[in-house]
Design a protein around this motif. Structure first.
Motif, mmCIF file in Angstrom:
data_model
loop_
_atom_site.group_PDB
_atom_site.id
_atom_site.type_symbol
_atom_site.label_atom_id
_atom_site.label_comp_id
_atom_site.label_asym_id
_atom_site.label_seq_id
_atom_site.Cartn_x
_atom_site.Cartn_y
_atom_site.Cartn_z
ATOM 1 N N GLU A 133 0.517 -41.287 94.637
ATOM 2 C CA GLU A 133 0.556 -39.691 94.279
ATOM 3 C C GLU A 133 1.655 -39.127 95.006
ATOM 4 O O GLU A 133 2.122 -39.410 96.135
ATOM 5 N N TYR A 134 2.394 -38.381 94.319
ATOM 6 C CA TYR A 134 3.770 -37.722 94.565
ATOM 7 C C TYR A 134 4.055 -36.332 94.069
ATOM 8 O O TYR A 134 4.156 -36.172 92.830
ATOM 9 N N ARG A 135 4.108 -35.307 95.025
ATOM 10 C CA ARG A 135 4.328 -33.900 94.549
ATOM 11 C C ARG A 135 3.407 -33.369 93.568
ATOM 12 O O ARG A 135 3.797 -32.792 92.547
ATOM 13 N N GLY A 136 1.966 -33.775 93.373
ATOM 14 C CA GLY A 136 1.098 -33.317 92.657
ATOM 15 C C GLY A 136 0.925 -34.239 91.335
ATOM 16 O O GLY A 136 0.214 -33.865 90.611
ATOM 17 N N PHE A 137 1.788 -35.110 91.014
ATOM 18 C CA PHE A 137 1.956 -36.023 90.126
ATOM 19 C C PHE A 137 1.152 -37.388 90.539
ATOM 20 O O PHE A 137 1.309 -37.846 91.714
ATOM 21 N N VAL A 138 0.554 -38.018 89.568
ATOM 22 C CA VAL A 138 -0.036 -39.517 89.788
ATOM 23 C C VAL A 138 0.580 -40.443 89.293
ATOM 24 O O VAL A 138 1.040 -40.280 87.843
ATOM 25 N N ILE A 139 1.238 -41.445 89.853
ATOM 26 C CA ILE A 139 2.053 -42.667 89.083
ATOM 27 C C ILE A 139 1.388 -43.659 89.056
ATOM 28 O O ILE A 139 0.807 -44.363 90.095
ATOM 29 N N HIS A 140 0.932 -44.505 87.728
ATOM 30 C CA HIS A 140 0.346 -45.444 87.713
ATOM 31 C C HIS A 140 1.299 -46.703 87.157
ATOM 32 O O HIS A 140 2.190 -46.350 86.342
ATOM 33 N N VAL A 141 1.580 -47.722 87.987
ATOM 34 C CA VAL A 141 2.472 -48.680 87.990
ATOM 35 C C VAL A 141 1.816 -50.024 87.412
ATOM 36 O O VAL A 141 0.722 -50.464 87.963
ATOM 37 N N PHE A 142 2.365 -50.519 86.365
ATOM 38 C CA PHE A 142 1.679 -51.617 85.813
ATOM 39 C C PHE A 142 3.051 -52.824 85.930
ATOM 40 O O PHE A 142 4.084 -52.423 85.351
ATOM 41 N N CYS A 143 2.784 -53.819 86.259
ATOM 42 C CA CYS A 143 3.669 -55.036 86.598
ATOM 43 C C CYS A 143 3.479 -56.158 85.276
ATOM 44 O O CYS A 143 2.284 -56.251 85.337
ATOM 45 N N HIS A 144 4.655 -56.609 84.847
ATOM 46 C CA HIS A 144 4.299 -57.646 83.854
ATOM 47 C C HIS A 144 5.330 -58.951 84.237
ATOM 48 O O HIS A 144 6.464 -58.611 84.694
ATOM 49 N N ALA A 145 4.805 -59.947 84.118
ATOM 50 C CA ALA A 145 5.500 -61.184 84.286
ATOM 51 C C ALA A 145 6.136 -61.400 82.822
ATOM 52 O O ALA A 145 5.485 -61.629 81.803
ATOM 53 N N ASP A 204 3.170 -44.876 84.075
ATOM 54 C CA ASP A 204 2.897 -43.705 83.591
ATOM 55 C C ASP A 204 2.753 -42.539 84.545
ATOM 56 O O ASP A 204 2.246 -42.813 85.929
ATOM 57 N N ILE A 205 3.157 -41.526 84.217
ATOM 58 C CA ILE A 205 3.313 -40.635 85.186
ATOM 59 C C ILE A 205 2.037 -39.243 84.583
ATOM 60 O O ILE A 205 2.259 -39.091 83.567
ATOM 61 N N TRP A 206 1.267 -38.921 85.544
ATOM 62 C CA TRP A 206 0.222 -37.949 85.145
ATOM 63 C C TRP A 206 0.481 -36.603 85.845
ATOM 64 O O TRP A 206 0.654 -36.633 87.169
ATOM 65 N N GLU A 207 0.012 -35.585 85.276
ATOM 66 C CA GLU A 207 -0.012 -34.279 86.044
ATOM 67 C C GLU A 207 -1.258 -33.664 85.545
ATOM 68 O O GLU A 207 -1.280 -33.444 84.358
ATOM 69 N N SER A 208 -2.095 -33.217 86.332
ATOM 70 C CA SER A 208 -3.312 -32.399 85.810
ATOM 71 C C SER A 208 -4.203 -33.202 85.009
ATOM 72 O O SER A 208 -4.701 -32.396 84.059
ATOM 73 N N GLY A 209 -4.347 -34.112 85.057
ATOM 74 C CA GLY A 209 -5.172 -35.180 84.174
ATOM 75 C C GLY A 209 -4.537 -35.453 82.771
ATOM 76 O O GLY A 209 -5.166 -35.983 82.089
ATOM 77 N N ALA A 210 -3.238 -35.189 82.674
ATOM 78 C CA ALA A 210 -2.675 -35.545 81.249
ATOM 79 C C ALA A 210 -1.207 -36.266 81.776
ATOM 80 O O ALA A 210 -0.622 -36.118 82.492
ATOM 81 N N VAL A 211 -0.894 -37.195 80.580
ATOM 82 C CA VAL A 211 0.054 -37.915 80.862
ATOM 83 C C VAL A 211 1.224 -37.054 80.346
ATOM 84 O O VAL A 211 1.394 -36.496 79.405
ATOM 85 N N VAL A 212 2.371 -37.015 81.221
ATOM 86 C CA VAL A 212 3.648 -36.316 80.908
ATOM 87 C C VAL A 212 4.727 -37.532 80.662
ATOM 88 O O VAL A 212 5.645 -37.075 80.218
ATOM 89 N N LEU A 213 4.750 -38.735 80.951
ATOM 90 C CA LEU A 213 5.455 -39.640 80.683
ATOM 91 C C LEU A 213 4.680 -41.130 80.608
ATOM 92 O O LEU A 213 4.035 -41.339 81.507
ATOM 93 N N GLU A 214 4.895 -41.645 79.702
ATOM 94 C CA GLU A 214 4.348 -43.024 79.299
ATOM 95 C C GLU A 214 5.200 -44.088 79.112
ATOM 96 O O GLU A 214 6.285 -44.048 78.433
ATOM 97 N N GLY A 215 4.975 -45.099 80.007
ATOM 98 C CA GLY A 215 5.865 -46.532 79.924
ATOM 99 C C GLY A 215 7.213 -46.194 80.380
ATOM 100 O O GLY A 215 8.095 -46.824 79.878
ATOM 101 N N GLY A 216 7.450 -45.292 81.324
ATOM 102 C CA GLY A 216 8.729 -45.269 81.766
ATOM 103 C C GLY A 216 8.984 -46.348 83.039
ATOM 104 O O GLY A 216 8.084 -46.765 83.482
ATOM 105 N N ALA A 217 10.614 -46.922 82.930
ATOM 106 C CA ALA A 217 10.751 -47.752 83.717
ATOM 107 C C ALA A 217 12.232 -47.953 84.091
ATOM 108 O O ALA A 217 12.925 -47.473 83.275
ATOM 109 N N PRO A 218 12.399 -48.571 85.212
ATOM 110 C CA PRO A 218 14.060 -48.762 85.498
ATOM 111 C C PRO A 218 14.570 -49.778 84.548
ATOM 112 O O PRO A 218 13.497 -50.511 84.139
ATOM 113 N N PRO A 219 15.816 -49.959 84.290
ATOM 114 C CA PRO A 219 15.924 -50.878 83.294
ATOM 115 C C PRO A 219 16.559 -52.399 83.608
ATOM 116 O O PRO A 219 16.812 -53.246 82.933
#
Length: 129
Positions: free
Chosen positions: A66-78, A89-104
């Motif tokens: 949880e960061y500044r009112g947002f919830v960050i769900h991290v998924f790691c893939h081998a 995925d970044i969520w705010e107030s129960g809704a997804v605001v960014l899906e599948g974001g990642a550093p390159p």
């Protein structure tokens, strides 16, 4: 009349020969495909011999932050030996605001990949939140 019967006979013979040759080609293609070794594409991920070994990395979020009112769900893939990538995925107030974001980048360990994704998500929240 004899002439048209002759054409029908030749037509029937052509259809029968075509079916036989087509069946033989299909059988040859099937056996060749079964005997050919599996060819890997150079960019194809190399999967572990035990498919359940990395299941914990891909089934559910490996971290929830949880960061500044947002919830960050991290998924790691081998992706292969010493190749891991984390997406979030970044969520705010129960809704997804960014899906599948990642550093390159890819990382050598799942922990480094998760840490990079969390830091990337925090920066995203700072810029867009």
């Amino acid at each position: 009349m004899a002439r048209s019967g002759s054409k029908a006979c030749w037509f029937g013979l052509g259809v029968a020969l075509g079916a036989v040759v087509g069946g033989a080609c299909a059988m040859l293609a099937r056996t060749a495909a079964a005997q050919a070794p599996a060819r890997l594409q150079p960019d194809a991920p190399v999967l572990p011999s035990d498919p359940t070994a990395d299941r914990s990395l891909t089934d559910a979020a490996t971290d929830v932050v949880e960061y500044r009112g947002f919830v960050i769900h991290v998924f790691c893939h081998a992706l292969g030996p010493q190749r891991f990538k984390a997406v979030c995925d970044i969520w705010e107030s129960g809704a997804v605001v960014l899906e599948g974001g990642a550093p390159p980048a890819m990382h050598a360990t799942p922990d480094k990949a998760r840490a990079a994704a969390i830091e990337w998500a925090r920066q995203w929240v700072q810029r867009n939140g």
